[in-house]
Design an enzyme around this catalytic site. Structure first.
Site, PDB file in Angstrom:
ATOM      1  CB  CYS A  67      19.510  68.055 -57.952  1.00 11.35           C
ATOM      2  SG  CYS A  67      19.583  68.066 -59.747  1.00 11.35           S
ATOM      3  CB  CYS A  73      16.429  64.131 -63.308  1.00  7.63           C
ATOM      4  SG  CYS A  73      17.680  62.845 -63.406  1.00  7.63           S
ATOM      5  CB  CYS A  76      17.740  61.398 -57.643  1.00  8.65           C
ATOM      6  SG  CYS A  76      19.545  61.541 -57.786  1.00  8.65           S
ATOM      7  CB  CYS A 152      24.902  64.730 -62.403  1.00  7.25           C
ATOM      8  SG  CYS A 152      24.241  63.379 -61.404  1.00  7.25           S
ATOM      9  CD  GLN A 213      28.870  47.083 -56.901  1.00  2.17           C
ATOM     10  OE1 GLN A 213      28.103  48.033 -56.778  1.00  2.17           O
ATOM     11  NE2 GLN A 213      28.435  45.828 -56.955  1.00  2.17           N
ATOM     12  CE1 TYR A 242      25.029  34.882 -63.465  1.00  2.00           C
ATOM     13  CE2 TYR A 242      25.230  34.039 -61.220  1.00  2.00           C
ATOM     14  CZ  TYR A 242      24.600  34.042 -62.456  1.00  2.00           C
ATOM     15  OH  TYR A 242      23.537  33.198 -62.676  1.00  2.00           O
ATOM     16  CD  GLU A 263      30.834  38.180 -66.056  1.00  2.00           C
ATOM     17  OE1 GLU A 263      30.010  38.582 -66.892  1.00  2.00           O
ATOM     18  OE2 GLU A 263      30.650  38.247 -64.818  1.00  2.00           O
ATOM     19  CG  ASP A 303      28.173  40.543 -57.721  1.00  2.00           C
ATOM     20  OD1 ASP A 303      27.022  41.011 -57.595  1.00  2.00           O
ATOM     21  OD2 ASP A 303      29.174  41.256 -57.887  1.00  2.00           O
ATOM     22  CB  CYS A 330      22.186  45.192 -57.579  1.00  2.00           C
ATOM     23  SG  CYS A 330      21.747  44.303 -59.088  1.00  2.00           S
TER      24      CYS A 330
END
Length: 374
Positions: A67, A73, A76, A152, A213, A242, A263, A303, A330
């Site tokens: 890129c 940016c 990434c 992108c 996701q 969650y 949730e 989660d 995550c």
């Protein structure tokens, strides 16, 4: 100010640690083992931050970023590293966080997923400056770096740059969701438009602006890891905490379990009830409504958001004495903190897997399976 730095090791957050005149410098754009020239962008009492401006001695895994705005940016972190190097960097971060924060010596490897490094991100938020230029925020800045003509490169195929520019409103973020249809979210009404995702024969509706996701392989990969780890038995009771729009609840129901989900997002719960009518769902913050959940459960799926579940929720799960817990994380630091709390409440991680569901970035998804100590 520009300084020469010998880079030592990767750190959480997509940076590499080096030293200049004895002071720690967190460097973006580098790789461990390199000797580089760095522009210092932020100074502090204990450490500085800097960005790479020249490579004096390159590491074997260095490649030319595909890129043209990769160095500016903030989206990434590792476009300058080949795939095997990216996996090794993420493995090192997960291992370090687990060791330092939970006392767990992890010998696993972050696993690649199908699809490669580019063209995978199905949900993208673009920044729009006051002149209507569409792009992304620069790293640690509010400045907007304009999209290149190619768009992108990690985004899933969708609208061209010209189309994004046409619908953009100056100063307002712009979102794109690619699912069964492509939705460009320029108004609140478009964010509530339902899109559909199919996983293991079950279709899930989710708001275009709601949580799902971002990697097209993620739902299948994570569901597989959760089911493999929990090994659900027909007739067992399960909690899906969650739960979002009911992804894991649906998989557990289809495995023969009786499921209750929780949730905080009311829209997500509405979708979950329609997506998985066989299960029961409660709406509210898990740390506040856990007393309304069944007092016992054979299985639990957690989660949580990036900050983790926290001691209240971990304690509530442990009090129910499930035979197995699947924790989907995550953020490896939050995972490690919660695993340490689980250990104090009588549960150990029997397996931890990492998945590269965010190629080119520093993010990584983990699934930990926990069982009682006794």
């Amino acid at each position: 100010m520009t300084v020469e730095v010998a880079l030592e090791r990767v750190a959480h957050g997509g940076v590499v640690v080096g030293r200049s005149e004895g002071k720690v410098v967190f460097v973006t754009g580098g790789l461990p083992g390199e000797r580089v020239r760095v522009e210092i962008t932020e100074t502090g009492a204990r450490f500085d931050r800097g960005r790479l401006v020249d490579v004096l001695d390159a590491a074997p895994g260095r490649v030319t970023p595909p890129c043209p705005i990769a160095g500016r940016c903030g989206g990434c972190d590792w476009q300058h590293a080949d795939q095997s190097t990216q996996l090794a960097l993420k493995t090192a971060v997960v291992a370090e966080q687990l060791s330092r924060l939970a006392g767990i010596e992890w010998d696993g490897q972050v696993e690649p997923v199908p699809g490669g490094l580019l063209g995978w991100r199905t949900r993208v938020r673009y920044a729009v400056d006051d002149d209507g230029t569409v792009g992304f925020r620069a790293r640690r800045s509010h400045d907007v770096v304009a999209l290149p003509e190619v768009g992108c490169l990690i985004a899933a195929p969708g609208p061209e740059v010209a189309e994004l520019t046409r619908v953009a409103r100056p100063g307002a973020d712009l979102e794109v969701t690619v699912a069964d249809v492509t939705v460009v979210i320029a108004t609140p009404a478009e964010a509530r438009r339902p899109v559909h995702q199919e996983v293991r024969g079950r279709t899930y509706a989710v708001d275009a602006g709601g949580f799902w996701q971002v990697h097209p392989a993620a739902a299948e990969v994570l569901t597989g890891a959760v089911l493999d780890g929990l090994a659900p038995r027909r007739g067992e009771s399960a909690l899906d905490l969650y739960c979002g729009v009911g992804l894991f609840a649906g998989a557990l129901v289809d495995a023969g379990c009786r499921v209750t989900g929780a949730e905080w997002g009311t829209r997500s719960v509405q979708h979950a009830r329609a997506n998985v009518p066989e299960a029961r769902f409660l709406s509210g913050a898990v740390e506040r409504i856990h007393r309304s959940l069944p007092a016992r459960a054979d299985l639990v799926v957690l989660d949580p958001p990036r900050k983790g579940a926290g001691s209240v929720v971990v304690g509530a799960v442990a009090d129910r004495r499930p035979r197995a817990v699947a924790y989907v994380a995550c953020d490896p630091a939050a995972l490690a903190r919660d695993l340490a709390t689980f250990r104090d409440r009588g549960y150990r991680a029997s397996s931890i897997r990492g998945f590269d569901l965010f190629p080119m970035t520093h993010h990584v998804e983990c699934v930990a399976i926990l069982h009682p100590l006794d």
